[in-house]
Every structure is written in C-alpha cells, then in structure tokens.
Design an enzyme around this catalytic site. Structure first.
Site, PDB file in Angstrom:
ATOM      1  N   LEU A  30      40.026  47.715  48.254  1.00 30.38           N
ATOM      2  CA  LEU A  30      39.785  48.807  47.298  1.00 30.38           C
ATOM      3  C   LEU A  30      38.573  48.525  46.423  1.00 30.38           C
ATOM      4  O   LEU A  30      37.854  49.440  46.030  1.00 30.38           O
ATOM      5  CB  LEU A  30      41.006  49.006  46.399  1.00 30.38           C
ATOM      6  N   LYS A  51      45.838  42.393  43.570  1.00 28.51           N
ATOM      7  CA  LYS A  51      44.632  41.734  43.078  1.00 28.51           C
ATOM      8  C   LYS A  51      44.709  40.247  43.367  1.00 28.51           C
ATOM      9  O   LYS A  51      45.662  39.575  42.954  1.00 28.51           O
ATOM     10  CB  LYS A  51      44.431  41.966  41.580  1.00 28.51           C
ATOM     11  N   ASP A 141      35.766  45.914  29.070  1.00 27.72           N
ATOM     12  CA  ASP A 141      34.791  46.164  30.133  1.00 27.72           C
ATOM     13  C   ASP A 141      34.844  47.616  30.600  1.00 27.72           C
ATOM     14  O   ASP A 141      35.000  47.899  31.781  1.00 27.72           O
ATOM     15  CB  ASP A 141      35.052  45.213  31.299  1.00 27.72           C
TER      16      ASP A 141
END
Lengths: 306, 246
Positions: A30, A51, A141
């Site tokens: 992804l 992840k 971020d």
C-alpha cells in the site's frame, strides 16, 4: 534514511506471527513510509493493513501512540495485532495490524471528484486533527500523502509515525510542511504546528508547482510565511480562505477545533452572501444549499452530519 | 549524551588515522556520526569506505548525501543516535534484570513500557553535539548548505525538553600547528550569530584524525572543569571534616 530496509513480501504469501501466530495473506504493497512498509493483507475474510518496521524501537513507539489513541477513542479500534515475522531473508521484523482505510490519496481524490469537494474534505480533515488535539496529541507529519479520502469526502489520517505528545519535539516531519523550515516557529509539538502544515497542504493541493519552485529558488534565510501567503493570495482557488490560511500560518488558532470553527463560519458567510467573485466550488456549495431551501438551513444540516 | 558530527567530502591525508581517532572518541563516551557530502559524482571508493569506518569505530552512523538532503540527514542522524545511545544503556540494564540484552527478544506486549522509557529519556536527557566541518578547498561551495544544516539542527534540538548544546569546529586550522579551529563554543541557540564561518581560509590538507582528537580534548576539558570543581568542593568538605575529626 530508509536504505537499509529492503524487505519485500510477495503477493499471495502467508505470514505467521512469531508470538501470537496470527496468519495473514499478503495482497499488495500500500505504501512506504519513513520507517517501514504498509501492506494490504487478508485475515479470514477481513482486509487489514500491516505495517512492517525496520526498527523495533521505532515501531514500538508508534505502537505506543496507537495504543493510547485506542484507549481514548473507545469506539473505533485501530490496532488489531502486534507481532514479529520472519522475512524471506531469515531476519525478524516487527509489525502491527491496523484497520485498512479504503480510499484514495487527497490529491487524486480532488482530481477525480472535482475541486468543489475541497472545502468539505478540508473541514473533515480539521475535524480529525481536532480529535487528536483534544486528546493531547499533535499529528506532526501532516502532508498530502498522509491523508486518505473515501466516498463523500470521508477523511482518514494514515502514518502515525509523527504523532507526538504536546510539548515534546515533533518526532517526524516533512520539510516543506514544517513550520521551522519556513522560519515560522519552533519544532515543538503544539496544535499550531499541525495547522501550519495544514495551510501548506492547502497550498500544495492548489499550487504544487509554485510551492516546489519556491523551495528551489529561496535562500534558507529568506523562507518565510509571507512567501507562502503570496502564493495563496495569487491563487483563485484559495482566495476565499486566504485570510484563514494567514491566521493558521501565523499561529493564531488555539487548536484545530477553533480552526475548524472559523473554516466553517467562512464557508457559511461566503455562501449566504453569494458574492459575485465566488469561485466554482463555492457556487457548487451554494447550489446544494439552495436545494435544501434555505442556505442557512443547509449548513445547519451539514453541521449535523459532521 | 555526547556526539561528534563530522561533515566531510573526502579522504583524510595528514596525521593520525581518523578511524583510530573515532575509536578514541567512543572510549570517551562520544558517538561519532559522519556525513559524506557528494558533488555530482561521489566521494570516491576510498573516501566512502573511510567515512563508513570512522562511524563504525565511533559507534555512530554514516550516510552519503547530496547537498539538498544535508539538513534533513543531519537532523535525523542526531535523533537516531540519541535513541540508540539510550537504547544501549537501557539494554545494559535489561541484561542485568532479565539476563538477555535485546529489546527484540522481549515479547511484543512487554516492549511498550521499555520503549516508553527510551522515548522519555531521549527527549529529556542533556545532549551535546560537536559539529566538525571539513573546510578543505573542495568543500568551499558547500559551506552555505553546511551552515544551513547547522541552523536547522539547532532548531530541532531547541524543541527537545532536555538541555541541548552544539559547538562548531572546522579543519584544517589556518595557522600551523592547529588541527582544527573552534567557530562556536557550546551554545543552545544561534540568536545573533550572523555567520558561523566568517571569511574562512580554505587550506589544502585534510587532517581529519587530528581534528577529531582535538574535539575529544575539548569535550575532556569541559569535564576537567567539572572535575576540578568537584575536587575543590570535596577538598573543602575534607577541610571541614578535618576540623571536626582531629
């Protein structure tokens, strides 16, 4: 700094967690972040996101953030599993499993669905940030790549690697969205930091080339918020919100909730006033409101859905 | 926590090997990070392997970057090294407590608390970074970017909750016998510093090793001041005690 992370998992391969034995079938990559890779995986019939981190301590501090968010959110669980896996190279890699966010990136969503979605999507994004701020966190971020949009402008933030407790130094950031880079303030995590990045994000969505050119041509000491404002002022798509952007760049909003309130009020005022210089996307909103009989009623209804 | 950050674009050519000097630094508890800055091409195979070895001997990280990535690299390296330094210290503690040294060996549900402590210490511990800049002739066009990276690093460090200080050195020195010159003594801000490298004389040699040694000395001097101070304090107490003991 990610050169050391070369792990690649093949489509269809099955990964089994070392400690908790969860089985995941790899579907596809992804995305790649600053400190890992995210794969779409399947467990039983569910689609989830995995992840995988390059560094155990790095990934664990991200997991710590997600855990405390889970506690605070109470309703939507974010974190499904935390474990290690053996890569094809025989090395161990830490990973966690989270909810899979279906959707497209912010930029491509606006390209596909049309710029008239921008005010609503932006408002929804401010709402997401407001939740984080209320819980004592700063996203850090914030950038176009980290915002996913699903149907009808539903917004999700991805990549929590930059999420920082208020008052600490921002853990991860991207230069052009960074307040410090533009000589606009510190790199301490406060809600204003996110709102600064949010303003840059708005500019990045409308004037990516001019923003990029600005980073190339300006000397570091000459980077300033007024340079950013100049782009916004000269962009027809941003004109209606240029006052708001200025306040965000100057750090005038206490947090995203206050910013969202001002954003909403701004939309409301512009639509009801029906000014002749109104850009296309605002006209679209006005039409929608018209269908709901009274413009103000329309906004009230919209408020309820947000 | 103490770090030396060396920014260079090539090979050392005078004096003590920089790898030996970096190993000295490490034995003093100073981590040595090295950034190799590239022009269009690269620093050459010799330069590249030297850069890597200096960092390895100094217990730090090394990266090859072009000028545009310099600020970001310096900032991330410093941050990473802070975490690694703390992690090593915490792992030492873990070794005594659990009989095994690595956080990876802990089951995932037990890592959370350990990493929380690492993060907290990383944010709040005192940090000193001495920047050592190669100012040999080929570096001249890169000094503006180096200065920018130093300012950017200061900005990041100022956001930390712990006390953070930097100092700046360049080498070679302009006079004979000087391996490196201090441009900026320990400071926690750059307010009012117009230029870190005013009218620098670029010289030809690259005494990387001796320059590292001089910075290690600078660190040691700081400590000596401290230990002088504590020795004096102890003597005073001794004197007082002497009166009582007789």
């Amino acid at each position: 700094m990610t050169t050391s992370f070369k792990l690649e998992l093949r489509r269809g391969s099955v990964v089994v967690g070392k400690w908790r034995m969860g089985r995941y079938r790899i579907e596809r990559l992804l995305g790649e972040g600053a400190n890992g890779k995210v794969y779409l995986v399947q467990r039983d019939r569910d689609w989830l996101a995995m992840k995988i981190g390059a560094d155990t301590v790095d990934l664990q501090s991200e997991i710590n953030v997600l855990k405390s968010l889970d506690k605070q959110r109470s309703l939507e669980t974010f974190l499904y599993d935390v474990d290690d896996l053996y890569g094809p190279d025989g090395r161990e890699y830490p990973f966690y499993i989270m909810r899979y966010v279906r959707g497209t990136t912010l930029a491509s969503y606006l390209k596909q669905q049309g710029p008239e979605w921008f005010p609503l999507v932006a408002l929804n994004l401010l709402g997401k940030l407001a939740k984080l701020h209320k819980a004592g966190w700063v996203f850090g971020d914030l950038k176009v790549e980290n915002v996913m949009v699903a149907d009808y402008g539903h917004v999700e933030l991805v990549d929590y690697g930059g999420v920082t407790a208020k008052g600490k130094s921002v853990r991860q950031f991207t230069e052009i969205y960074d307040r410090g880079y533009w000589n606009g303030g510190s790199r301490s995590a406060d809600p204003g930091y996110d709102l600064f990045s949010f303003a840059v994000l708005c500019i990045q969505l409308h004037e990516p080339k001019r923003l990029h050119a600005l980073t190339k041509e300006l000397l570091p000491q000459n980077r300033s918020t007024s340079e950013l404002m100049e782009i916004a002022d000269n962009c027809p798509g941003l004109k209606p919100v240029s006052g708001w952007l200025k306040r965000a760049l100057m750090g005038e909003f206490a947090d995203a909730a206050e910013g969202a309130e001002a954003w909403r009020a701004l939309m409301h005022r512009r639509v009801t006033r029906n000014s002749p210089g109104m850009p296309g996307w605002l006209k679209g909103l006005a039409a929608t409101s018209g269908l709901l009989l009274a413009a103000s009623m329309g906004w009230l209804l919209l408020d309820l859905f947000l | 926590m103490k770090q030396i950050l060396l920014i260079t674009d090539g090979c050392s050519n005078v004096g003590l090997s920089p790898v030996v000097a970096a190993a000295h630094a490490k034995s003093e508890g100073i981590n040595v990070n090295v950034v190799g800055v590239l022009d269009q091409g690269d620093v050459g195979e010799l330069g590249a392997s030297e850069i890597e070895e200096i960092a390895r001997a100094g217990g730090g990280l090394s990266r090859m970057v072009n000028m545009r990535q310099l600020s970001q690299t310096v900032q991330m390296m410093t941050r990473k090294t802070v975490v690694q330094t703390i992690q090593l210290a915490v792992q030492k503690e873990l070794k005594q407590v659990l009989g095994n040294g690595s956080i990876e060996a802990l089951p995932p549900e037990k890592r959370g608390e350990v990493v929380r402590v690492i993060d907290e210490l990383g944010e709040t511990s005192g940090l000193k970074v001495a920047l050592l800049i190669d100012a040999s002739a080929s570096m001249k066009p890169k000094l503006a970017a180096v200065e920018e990276a130093i300012r950017d690093l200061m900005l990041s460090l100022q956001a930390r909750q712990g006390k953070s200080e930097i100092s700046v050195f360049h080498f070679p020195g302009s006079r004979h016998g000087d391996d490196c010159v201090m441009d900026l003594a320990w400071t926690s801000h750059l307010n009012g510093v117009q230029s870190i490298f005013p009218k620098l004389q670029m010289a030809g040699t690259t005494p990387t090793g001796p320059a590292i040694m001089q910075v290690v000395d600078y660190y040691r001097q700081g400590q000596n001041d401290m230990s002088d101070y504590s020795r004096r304090a102890r003597n005073e107490t001794d004197g007082m005690m002497g009166d009582y003991v007789v």
